[in-house]
Design a protein around this motif. Structure first.
Motif, short mmCIF file in Angstrom:
data_model
loop_
_atom_site.label_atom_id
_atom_site.label_comp_id
_atom_site.label_asym_id
_atom_site.label_seq_id
_atom_site.Cartn_x
_atom_site.Cartn_y
_atom_site.Cartn_z
N GLY A 111 -7.84 54.58 28.00
CA GLY A 111 -8.94 54.23 27.14
C GLY A 111 -8.49 54.16 25.61
O GLY A 111 -7.50 54.82 25.52
N ASP A 112 -9.36 53.83 24.85
CA ASP A 112 -9.14 53.73 23.30
C ASP A 112 -9.00 55.23 22.90
O ASP A 112 -8.23 55.77 22.16
CB ASP A 112 -9.73 53.04 22.49
N GLY A 113 -10.07 56.16 23.47
CA GLY A 113 -9.88 57.49 22.78
C GLY A 113 -8.44 58.25 23.56
O GLY A 113 -7.86 59.01 22.58
N SER A 114 -8.17 57.98 24.55
CA SER A 114 -6.95 58.62 25.02
C SER A 114 -5.78 58.07 24.34
O SER A 114 -4.62 58.93 23.98
CB SER A 114 -6.82 58.41 26.76
N ASP A 166 -13.34 50.25 24.23
CA ASP A 166 -14.99 50.01 24.13
C ASP A 166 -15.57 50.79 22.84
O ASP A 166 -16.56 51.03 22.53
CB ASP A 166 -15.54 50.67 25.29
N GLY A 178 -11.29 59.14 31.96
CA GLY A 178 -12.26 58.33 31.26
C GLY A 178 -12.67 57.24 32.15
O GLY A 178 -12.37 57.55 33.51
N ASN A 179 -13.40 56.24 31.93
CA ASN A 179 -13.84 55.21 32.69
C ASN A 179 -12.76 54.71 33.59
O ASN A 179 -13.10 54.09 34.75
CB ASN A 179 -14.51 54.20 31.86
N ALA A 190 -7.42 67.10 34.67
CA ALA A 190 -7.88 65.78 34.16
C ALA A 190 -7.87 65.71 32.48
O ALA A 190 -8.72 65.40 31.92
CB ALA A 190 -9.24 65.65 34.61
N ALA A 199 -15.38 53.70 21.97
CA ALA A 199 -16.25 55.09 22.42
C ALA A 199 -15.45 56.10 23.35
O ALA A 199 -14.43 55.37 24.17
CB ALA A 199 -17.68 54.57 23.08
N LEU A 200 -15.97 57.19 23.31
CA LEU A 200 -15.57 57.94 24.61
C LEU A 200 -16.42 57.62 25.46
O LEU A 200 -17.25 58.32 25.76
CB LEU A 200 -15.67 59.35 23.99
N GLY A 201 -15.90 56.50 26.25
CA GLY A 201 -17.15 55.61 27.04
C GLY A 201 -17.50 56.63 28.39
O GLY A 201 -18.74 56.60 28.57
N MET A 202 -16.66 57.23 28.90
CA MET A 202 -17.15 58.05 30.17
C MET A 202 -18.11 59.33 29.73
O MET A 202 -19.26 59.40 30.29
CB MET A 202 -15.70 58.87 30.72
N VAL A 203 -17.81 59.76 28.34
CA VAL A 203 -18.90 60.81 28.02
C VAL A 203 -20.24 60.01 27.66
O VAL A 203 -21.23 60.45 27.73
CB VAL A 203 -18.29 61.59 26.71
N MET A 218 -7.15 63.77 28.96
CA MET A 218 -6.93 62.35 28.44
C MET A 218 -5.51 62.15 27.99
O MET A 218 -5.00 62.97 27.51
CB MET A 218 -7.93 62.29 27.22
C1 LIG Z 1 -7.93 66.42 26.45
C2 LIG Z 1 -9.46 66.15 26.65
N1 LIG Z 1 -10.37 66.03 25.94
C3 LIG Z 1 -11.53 65.95 26.34
C4 LIG Z 1 -11.73 65.53 27.64
C5 LIG Z 1 -13.36 65.04 28.06
N2 LIG Z 1 -13.40 63.34 28.23
C6 LIG Z 1 -13.18 63.07 29.42
S1 LIG Z 1 -13.65 61.58 29.55
C7 LIG Z 1 -13.58 61.50 27.69
C8 LIG Z 1 -13.60 60.10 27.17
C9 LIG Z 1 -12.52 59.27 27.21
O1 LIG Z 1 -12.62 58.20 26.23
P1 LIG Z 1 -11.50 57.00 26.55
O2 LIG Z 1 -10.20 57.50 26.56
O3 LIG Z 1 -11.85 56.01 25.34
O4 LIG Z 1 -11.79 56.06 27.87
P2 LIG Z 1 -13.25 55.47 28.12
O5 LIG Z 1 -13.94 56.35 28.93
O6 LIG Z 1 -14.11 54.91 27.00
O7 LIG Z 1 -12.85 54.35 29.05
C10 LIG Z 1 -13.73 62.60 27.18
C11 LIG Z 1 -13.88 62.95 25.80
C12 LIG Z 1 -10.92 65.37 28.61
N3 LIG Z 1 -11.11 65.03 29.77
N4 LIG Z 1 -9.33 65.53 27.96
#
Ligand SMILES: Cc1ncc(C[n+]2csc(CCOP(=O)(O)OP(=O)(O)O)c2C)c(N)n1
Length: 583
Positions: free
Chosen positions: A468-471, A496, A412-413, A442, A498-502, A444
């Motif tokens: 990240g909040d998504g992870s 953030d 992620g970011n 890679a 959001a799924l910020g990196m996406v 999450m």
């Molecule tokens: C298990 C998994 N699902 C989907 C992805 C694709 N992906 C890469 S980064 C990301 C967003 C991560 O979001 P977050 O954890 O909130 O971190 P941020 O980028 O917002 O800091 C996604 C969905 C991945 N790498 N691993």
């Protein structure tokens, strides 16, 4: 008296042990302390054996909240302890849940033993619950085959020792990675005649083989070279002192791949930063400099992230690729020389000649014509009122943590910000390798379980997980394992919504902005609901006011819910370029 006399003549027969006890005895033999997993019916005999082992001071189970978390923990444990990470699950869904964590270890070349259960042999093919041996149902052995170095069913107790030994040898050589054994419950319970007959510690000693002819050729190239750049990869840990000495004697410079950040003190006058994903311009410039005669790429797989997207500056005939892993060497077909061999003995041989050659006693930096490490301004908008900038957070978090802190950084970011900005200590001991990331696969959430495994492997140092909040929403339940185990782990969540990196990737690529919003979550409250203390950080001032030293001594986890500036664009241009179809 008579009784005592009689007792002394009673023949003490060895107690028969179950196959699961034998397996545990082998793990004890190689110093394994924990088995990460989630229990269930088909793996119960192994848990019984672990209970017996724990009672006599041997290994014990650590219960994860999800099997993928268990595999991430085993990964973190292996990286920190250098011992074998072991994870286990029941049959069927337990085994399939493990797969993401095991695949991640496979792609990152982390040795690991994966043990899964099966219903008893006589039940297979009859629709037993969770049977997954491929007799009319799903086949977990086949599923693991493509993400392990060895995957087999143990269909008779007499196979256990041989299959275990074969599997563990494959976990270390020729390319390290996870190995899988599927063991039916009745096989786990079978009575064995003997204890361990193999000496695994002896069998698993690392090879020290070196291609001497290639080393002699490299000595010839180094004797002629005027300017050398060394690209240090994650495989350099055990030889980093020798690599530094070689660069100093040659008057060269070094750059590191993202997964080797932390191997070199940032204040070393020959260090020019990270080459690869989210790296530094100064490192790319060193690699592109046509005045350089020789680039030594050491201990790196030359994948997308750590070759700057297979950058032309790296892949040309100035390149010498040094690695113990033949699979890595196939990624650099145009190199003028491939040196196969364990990295430490290769550099010992190279230095033996250089130490004798007085003309190579060039003072550090004498030949350096490159500029200092280039970084975006980490203090950009560090004013207390603004939402805290991720660049600032990374720099300060690194600098304010003790030098021995282990950082695990998630996909992620977080990974982009940390590769570029995570503050490194001036006096970071070489070879520390304290910033750990997962390359290639890679997933999450790797850093969350990984941090738990790291902290269990080494309670003497603090562990920080940057995620990240998504992870966190995907894998955050593993934080409660850190609480159960009283581990000093700081979970820093870049929140953030959001799924910020996406989100930023879509923007940079001009794609539709879709599927990236997350709900606003208060992670302080979430942590507190598990019994973990939490803090919300809005500004740089909030962060400065934290007693970080106390948090990093606290015998339990802490959560920082950091409301970062969502609009800051992470340094991820390379990824966007490659996704866009760059050849
Ligand atoms: C298990 C998994 N699902 C989907 C992805 C694709 N992906 C890469 S980064 C990301 C967003 C991560 O979001 P977050 O954890 O909130 O971190 P941020 O980028 O917002 O800091 C996604 C969905 C991945 N790498 N691993």
């Amino acid at each position: 008296m008579t009784n005592l006399m009689q007792e002394s003549f009673i023949e003490v027969k060895p107690q028969p042990i179950e196959a699961a006890d034998l397996l545990v005895a082998y793990l004890e033999q190689i110093g394994v302390e924990f088995v990460f997993g989630v229990p269930g019916g088909a793996i119960e005999p192994l848990y019984n054996a672990m209970a017996r082992s724990a009672r006599r001071g041997g290994l014990r189970p650590v219960v994860a909240r999800h099997e993928t978390g268990a595999a991430f923990m085993a990964d973190g444990y292996t990286r920190e302890s250098g011992k074998l990470g072991v994870c286990c699950s029941t049959a069927g869904p337990g085994a399939t849940n493990l797969i993401t964590g095991v695949a991640c270890a496979y792609e990152n070349e982390i040795p690991m033993l994966v043990i899964t259960g099966q219903p008893s042999l006589h039940l297979l093919g009859r629709g037993a619950m969770q049977e997954s041996a491929g007799i009319g149902g799903i086949d977990t052995v086949a599923m693991f085959r493509s993400c392990t170095r060895y995957s087999a069913l143990i269909s008779h107790p007499d196979q256990l020792e041989r299959q275990l030994t074969n599997a563990l040898l494959s976990a270390y050589q020729p390319t390290p990675g996870p190995v899988h054994l599927s063991i039916p419950a009745d096989v786990q319970r079978s009575l064995m005649k003997n204890g361990p007959t193999y000496n695994l510690a002896h069998l698993l000693k690392p090879l020290s083989a070196v291609d001497d002819a290639a080393v002699r050729e490299l000595q010839g190239l180094l004797a002629k070279a005027q300017r050398v750049v060394v690209l240090i990869g994650s495989g350099c840990g055990e030889a980093i002192d020798l690599i530094i000495e070689l660069v100093e004697r040659m008057g060269g410079v070094f750059v590191v791949t993202p997964d080797a950040k932390g191997f070199i003190s940032p204040r070393h006058p020959s260090y020019l930063g990270v080459f690869g994903f989210a790296g530094h311009t100064s490192a790319s410039e060193a690699m592109e400099d046509m005045g350089v005669d020789l680039i030594l790429a050491v201990g790196t797989d030359i994948g997308e992230f750590n070759s700057n997207g297979w950058d032309e500056s790296l892949l040309n005939n100035r390149l010498v690729h040094i690695d113990s892993c033949e699979e890595h060497l196939t990624r650099s077909p145009m190199a003028c020389l491939h040196v196969r061999g364990r990295i430490r003995p290769v550099f010992e041989r190279l230095l033996r000649t250089l130490r004798r050659d007085e003309t190579k006693q060039i003072s550090v930096g004498e030949m350096r014509r490159f500029r200092r490490i280039s970084e975006d301004d980490p203090y950009k908008s560090a004013s207390p009122g603004a939402p805290i900038k991720p660049q600032y957070l990374m720099r300060e978090l690194g600098w304010r943590s003790s030098p021995d802190t282990r950082f695990l950084v998630d996909t992620g970011n977080s990974i982009a910000w940390a590769i570029h900005h995570l503050g490194m200590y001036d006096h970071q001991p070489s070879g520390g390798g304290w910033m750990r990331i997962t390359m290639n696969f890679a997933p999450m959430g790797w850093a969350i379980g990984g941090a738990v495994g790291t902290a269990l492997a080494n309670r003497a140092v603090p562990t920080v997980c940057i995620t990240g909040d998504g992870s966190l929403l995907m894998n955050g339940q593993e934080m409660s394992v850190a609480l159960t185990e009283k581990l000093t782990v700081l979970f820093v969540i870049l929140n953030d919504a959001a799924l910020g990196m996406v989100k930023h990737g879509q923007r940079l690529a001009g794609a539709e902005q879709i599927g990236v919003e997350l709900p606003a979550v208060d992670f302080k409250m979430m942590a507190e609901s598990m019994g973990i203390p939490g803090h919300v950080i809005h500004t740089a001032e909030d962060f400065e006011n934290l007693d970080l030293a106390a948090i990093l001594r606290h015998p339990g986890p802490t959560v920082l819910d950091v409301r970062v500036d969502k609009e800051e664009v992470p340094p991820m241009g390379l990824r966007v370029k490659i996704l866009g179809g760059m050849e």
